[in-house]
Design an enzyme around this catalytic site. Structure first.
Site, mmCIF file in Angstrom:
data_model
loop_
_atom_site.group_PDB
_atom_site.id
_atom_site.type_symbol
_atom_site.label_atom_id
_atom_site.label_comp_id
_atom_site.label_asym_id
_atom_site.label_seq_id
_atom_site.Cartn_x
_atom_site.Cartn_y
_atom_site.Cartn_z
ATOM 1 N N ALA A 60 -5.199 -7.667 7.850
ATOM 2 C CA ALA A 60 -4.503 -6.951 6.779
ATOM 3 C C ALA A 60 -5.057 -5.525 6.748
ATOM 4 C CB ALA A 60 -4.752 -7.650 5.451
ATOM 5 N N ILE B 299 -10.169 -7.309 7.850
ATOM 6 C CA ILE B 299 -9.738 -5.999 7.348
ATOM 7 C C ILE B 299 -9.473 -5.052 8.509
ATOM 8 C CG2 ILE B 299 -10.286 -4.075 5.801
ATOM 9 C CD1 ILE B 299 -10.088 -6.866 4.403
ATOM 10 N N LYS B 300 -8.230 -4.566 8.555
ATOM 11 C CA LYS B 300 -7.831 -3.653 9.626
ATOM 12 C C LYS B 300 -8.050 -2.227 9.139
ATOM 13 C CE LYS B 300 -4.118 -3.894 13.022
ATOM 14 N NZ LYS B 300 -2.684 -4.162 13.197
ATOM 15 N N VAL B 301 -8.813 -1.479 9.928
ATOM 16 C CA VAL B 301 -9.264 -0.145 9.532
ATOM 17 C C VAL B 301 -8.964 0.814 10.697
ATOM 18 C CG1 VAL B 301 -11.364 1.162 8.955
ATOM 19 C CG2 VAL B 301 -11.160 -1.208 8.213
#
Ligand code: G3P
Length: 218
Positions: A56, A82-84
């Site tokens: 996400a 967590i997509k960063v």
């Protein structure tokens, strides 16, 4: 090599999951914009279908905002990753999240130097976008080879997640190079099992079987 599906569409995820070979899901804001559902609700629904990692993405540009979003997203389910983005603020965010035991996927990676730095910050996954490099006349798969060599040189455990896959050859090349994960749209997943000789062979077996049954009845 693990297989993730690159979509936020529930029907596509259910379909791929039913094939018995799905390990996880990646999403991005563009994919979510097609679903017309509040993103937090959509992530929850995805996590109810797939028990493997579900990426996400944060949309803030500064580390403070990314961290605040990440903490909220991480509450949804224990399998949220967590997509960063691969930026300096993304690095700072990754360092903090990895220190708190939260898994990260560093997206929009287009160079080996970005891949090395995100690994140093503790990224769980790095997502090099091969198709988008091909789009600008640069061989996307060369980036996967470079990252594999660099990670192996130093025993780096960050997993190489090949993204922006557009056709089966990208998938096969990713496996040949030794990528850890490929994230693939449903249309391409289905092409991976297609072979005209399989279809011709099935038809021939089936025709011959029918002929045998007919001849035995006579
Ligand atoms: O996983 C990233 C992917 O969604 C990007 O694919 O085809 O938009 O370059 P594409």
């Amino acid at each position: 090599m693990k297989l993730f599906i690159d979509t936020a569409n529930l029907d596509e995820i259910k379909k791929a999951n039913s094939y018995g070979v799905l390990d996880g899901v990646t999403t991005n804001p563009t994919l979510l914009s097609k679903e017309k559902e509040e993103p937090m609700v959509q992530f929850k629904k995805i996590c109810e279908i797939v028990k493997g990692p579900v990426s996400a993405e944060v949309t803030s540009l500064d580390a403070e905002g990314m961290l605040a979003e990440a903490k909220e997203l991480a509450q949804i389910s224990s399998n949220i990753v967590i997509k960063v983005p691969c930026t300096i603020d993304g690095l700072k965010t990754t360092k903090e999240l990895s220190a708190s035991g939260i898994k990260t996927n560093l997206t929009l990676c287009f160079s080996p130097s970005q891949a090395l730095l995100v690994a140093k910050a503790g990224a769980t996954y790095v997502s090099p976008f091969v198709g988008r490099l091909d789009d600008i006349s640069t061989e996307g798969m060369n980036l996967i080879e470079d990252i594999r060599v660099i990670y192996d040189n130093y025993g780096i455990e960050t997993q190489i997640l090949v993204a922006s896959i557009r056709h089966p050859l990208h998938f096969v090349e990713a496996a040949r190079i030794g990528a850890d994960v490929a994230t693939v749209p449903l249309s391409v997943i289905e092409k991976l099992m297609k072979h005209p000789l399989t279809d011709i062979g099935i038809k021939r077996f089936s025709d011959d079987w029918e002929k045998l049954k007919t001849s035995l009845v006579k």
